[in-house]
Design a protein around this motif. Structure first.
Motif, PDB file in Angstrom:
ATOM      1  N   ALA A   1      11.514  10.889  -0.754  1.00  0.00           N
ATOM      2  CA  ALA A   1      12.328   9.957   0.028  1.00  0.00           C
ATOM      3  C   ALA A   1      11.463   8.891   0.694  1.00  0.00           C
ATOM      4  N   GLU A   2      12.055   7.711   0.859  1.00  0.00           N
ATOM      5  CA  GLU A   2      11.362   6.573   1.466  1.00  0.00           C
ATOM      6  C   GLU A   2      11.504   6.638   2.977  1.00  0.00           C
ATOM      7  N   TRP A   3      10.343   6.533   3.681  1.00  0.00           N
ATOM      8  CA  TRP A   3      10.357   6.604   5.140  1.00  0.00           C
ATOM      9  C   TRP A   3       9.767   5.360   5.797  1.00  0.00           C
ATOM     10  N   GLY A   4       9.616   4.310   5.054  1.00  0.00           N
ATOM     11  CA  GLY A   4       9.056   3.082   5.588  1.00  0.00           C
ATOM     12  C   GLY A   4       8.421   2.285   4.468  1.00  0.00           C
ATOM     13  N   PRO A   5       7.869   1.103   4.769  1.00  0.00           N
ATOM     14  CA  PRO A   5       7.238   0.284   3.725  1.00  0.00           C
ATOM     15  C   PRO A   5       6.079   1.021   3.059  1.00  0.00           C
ATOM     16  N   GLY A   6       6.283   1.452   1.828  1.00  0.00           N
ATOM     17  CA  GLY A   6       5.243   2.153   1.088  1.00  0.00           C
ATOM     18  C   GLY A   6       5.022   3.583   1.533  1.00  0.00           C
ATOM     19  N   VAL A   7       5.884   4.116   2.382  1.00  0.00           N
ATOM     20  CA  VAL A   7       5.717   5.476   2.916  1.00  0.00           C
ATOM     21  C   VAL A   7       6.744   6.390   2.248  1.00  0.00           C
ATOM     22  N   TYR A   8       6.264   7.385   1.516  1.00  0.00           N
ATOM     23  CA  TYR A   8       7.149   8.277   0.776  1.00  0.00           C
ATOM     24  C   TYR A   8       6.788   9.738   1.062  1.00  0.00           C
ATOM     25  N   GLY A   9       7.784  10.507   1.408  1.00  0.00           N
ATOM     26  CA  GLY A   9       7.606  11.929   1.601  1.00  0.00           C
ATOM     27  C   GLY A   9       7.299  12.323   3.031  1.00  0.00           C
ATOM     28  N   ALA A  10       7.589  13.587   3.333  1.00  0.00           N
ATOM     29  CA  ALA A  10       7.440  14.105   4.689  1.00  0.00           C
ATOM     30  C   ALA A  10       6.002  14.033   5.187  1.00  0.00           C
TER      31      ALA A  10
ATOM     32  N   SER B   1       3.445  12.101   4.293  1.00  0.00           N
ATOM     33  CA  SER B   1       3.022  10.722   4.555  1.00  0.00           C
ATOM     34  C   SER B   1       3.726  10.160   5.785  1.00  0.00           C
ATOM     35  N   ALA B   2       5.020  10.468   5.954  1.00  0.00           N
ATOM     36  CA  ALA B   2       5.774   9.961   7.101  1.00  0.00           C
ATOM     37  C   ALA B   2       5.223  10.517   8.407  1.00  0.00           C
ATOM     38  N   CYS B   3       4.955  11.819   8.446  1.00  0.00           N
ATOM     39  CA  CYS B   3       4.445  12.444   9.679  1.00  0.00           C
ATOM     40  C   CYS B   3       3.074  11.893  10.046  1.00  0.00           C
ATOM     41  N   ARG B   4       2.238  11.694   9.071  1.00  0.00           N
ATOM     42  CA  ARG B   4       0.898  11.164   9.346  1.00  0.00           C
ATOM     43  C   ARG B   4       0.963   9.685   9.705  1.00  0.00           C
ATOM     44  N   TYR B   5       1.862   8.947   9.081  1.00  0.00           N
ATOM     45  CA  TYR B   5       1.961   7.506   9.337  1.00  0.00           C
ATOM     46  C   TYR B   5       2.497   7.229  10.739  1.00  0.00           C
ATOM     47  N   TYR B   6       3.540   7.935  11.142  1.00  0.00           N
ATOM     48  CA  TYR B   6       4.177   7.657  12.434  1.00  0.00           C
ATOM     49  C   TYR B   6       3.594   8.460  13.593  1.00  0.00           C
ATOM     50  N   TYR B   7       3.135   9.686  13.317  1.00  0.00           N
ATOM     51  CA  TYR B   7       2.696  10.539  14.425  1.00  0.00           C
ATOM     52  C   TYR B   7       1.259  11.044  14.292  1.00  0.00           C
ATOM     53  N   GLY B   8       0.639  10.796  13.171  1.00  0.00           N
ATOM     54  CA  GLY B   8      -0.751  11.215  12.986  1.00  0.00           C
ATOM     55  C   GLY B   8      -0.935  12.712  12.877  1.00  0.00           C
TER      56      GLY B   8
ATOM     57  N   HIS C   1       0.856  -1.184   0.000  1.00  0.00           N
ATOM     58  CA  HIS C   1       0.000   0.000   0.000  1.00  0.00           C
ATOM     59  C   HIS C   1       0.889   1.229   0.000  1.00  0.00           C
ATOM     60  N   GLU C   2       0.802   2.027  -1.036  1.00  0.00           N
ATOM     61  CA  GLU C   2       1.679   3.184  -1.168  1.00  0.00           C
ATOM     62  C   GLU C   2       1.038   4.432  -0.595  1.00  0.00           C
ATOM     63  N   ARG C   3       1.800   5.130   0.245  1.00  0.00           N
ATOM     64  CA  ARG C   3       1.391   6.423   0.794  1.00  0.00           C
ATOM     65  C   ARG C   3       2.350   7.466   0.238  1.00  0.00           C
ATOM     66  N   TYR C   4       1.843   8.315  -0.630  1.00  0.00           N
ATOM     67  CA  TYR C   4       2.690   9.310  -1.275  1.00  0.00           C
ATOM     68  C   TYR C   4       1.870  10.560  -1.537  1.00  0.00           C
TER      69      TYR C   4
ATOM     70  N   LEU D   1      12.574  11.034  12.731  1.00  0.00           N
ATOM     71  CA  LEU D   1      12.261  10.635  11.366  1.00  0.00           C
ATOM     72  C   LEU D   1      13.493  10.727  10.467  1.00  0.00           C
ATOM     73  N   ALA D   2      14.283  11.771  10.641  1.00  0.00           N
ATOM     74  CA  ALA D   2      15.509  11.902   9.844  1.00  0.00           C
ATOM     75  C   ALA D   2      16.472  10.759  10.137  1.00  0.00           C
ATOM     76  N   ALA D   3      16.428  10.241  11.363  1.00  0.00           N
ATOM     77  CA  ALA D   3      17.349   9.181  11.771  1.00  0.00           C
ATOM     78  C   ALA D   3      17.105   7.862  11.053  1.00  0.00           C
ATOM     79  N   ILE D   4      15.911   7.660  10.513  1.00  0.00           N
ATOM     80  CA  ILE D   4      15.633   6.376   9.860  1.00  0.00           C
ATOM     81  C   ILE D   4      15.918   6.408   8.356  1.00  0.00           C
ATOM     82  N   LEU D   5      16.285   7.567   7.827  1.00  0.00           N
ATOM     83  CA  LEU D   5      16.477   7.691   6.385  1.00  0.00           C
ATOM     84  C   LEU D   5      17.499   6.727   5.787  1.00  0.00           C
ATOM     85  N   PRO D   6      18.632   6.456   6.445  1.00  0.00           N
ATOM     86  CA  PRO D   6      19.571   5.526   5.796  1.00  0.00           C
ATOM     87  C   PRO D   6      19.018   4.122   5.608  1.00  0.00           C
ATOM     88  N   LEU D   7      18.153   3.676   6.525  1.00  0.00           N
ATOM     89  CA  LEU D   7      17.593   2.320   6.457  1.00  0.00           C
ATOM     90  C   LEU D   7      16.100   2.373   6.784  1.00  0.00           C
ATOM     91  N   PRO D   8      15.296   2.967   5.920  1.00  0.00           N
ATOM     92  CA  PRO D   8      13.891   3.214   6.244  1.00  0.00           C
ATOM     93  C   PRO D   8      13.034   1.961   6.382  1.00  0.00           C
TER      94      PRO D   8
END
Length: 247
Positions: free
Chosen positions: A184-193, A195-202, A81-84, A216-223
């Protein structure tokens, strides 16, 4: 008694060039193949340049990384499921922008696409399985995300090396940052700031605070392997780097 071969057998390469090509014909075919290979590579490079020019005004609907993840999910028959959601840089918290720069490319506003010093020290300062920053600049990472996916090869690096100066020239720093943060990829199917903010923090990206941004920046090398709530030490280092940079 000596046996004599018929003349047509002695000249078989001349009589049947399609079946038994001679040395000159083989060289001609090789030159033709190389010529078309070069032409094809030049056309692909030109297409990439045109896409970079278009990206100055048009938000990319997808990237090579997005397509690669879809392909992998299809091959392995796994749910995907892609979040972009692409949002303007003005709708992304400055804390988030600063955290990404501090973590990935602290000389972003000083270099012209390549940070040669960072390349030399990229193997140092391993922390929690990663580095405070890598050797690739945000511009290099953007070019890789847009056109090459996650694969590694000498040819890919060579093509990337020629496209990075073009990206710096036609896009400018602000647009490069906007594009990178959004694709940028921030998790499985999670792309962009966003989507990442809503996915992890709502919350939307404009409301994220400095600590959440650093995590969130800390996970960028291995999202695909990291999660923000586990990045205690690394996020602390990013916050310290932000303070050092005046943010």
């Amino acid at each position: 008694m000596a046996l004599h071969r018929p003349a047509e057998l002695l000249d078989v390469t001349e009589n049947y060039p399609d079946i038994y090509p001679g040395p000159s014909l083989r060289k001609s075919r090789l030159r033709s193949f190389v010529r078309w290979l070069v032409i094809g590579a030049a056309l692909l490079w030109s297409l990439a340049v045109l896409m970079l020019v278009a990206a100055r005004w048009i938000d990319p609907p997808t990237t090579a990384v997005h397509l690669e993840r879809r392909w992998q999910a299809w091959i392995h028959r796994t749910p995907y499921h892609e979040r972009y959601e692409f949002v303007p840089l003005s709708e992304i918290s400055p804390d988030f922008q600063h955290a990404v720069i501090a973590a990935e490319d602290s000389s972003f506003y000083q270099h012209h696409g390549f940070d040669w010093h960072a390349m030399q020290i990229a193997a140092e300062d391993d922390m929690e399985g990663g580095r405070i920053r890598g050797g690739s600049t945000l511009t290099q990472q953007l070019v890789k995300n847009l056109f090459f996916g996650t694969g590694r090869s000498i040819l890919r690096k060579g093509a990337e090396f020629t496209l990075v100066p073009v990206a710096e020239l036609v896009l400018g720093k602000r647009r490069i940052l906007e594009l990178y943060i959004n694709v940028a990829e921030w998790g499985p199917g999670v792309y962009g700031a966003e989507s990442a903010c809503r996915y992890y923090y709502g919350i939307p990206a404009r409301n994220i605070d400095p600590e959440q941004s650093a995590r969130l920046a800390a996970i960028l090398p291995l999202p695909l392997k990291r999660r923000p709530d586990r990045m205690n030490r690394y996020s602390g280092l990013i916050l310290e780097r932000m303070r050092q940079l005046g943010w």
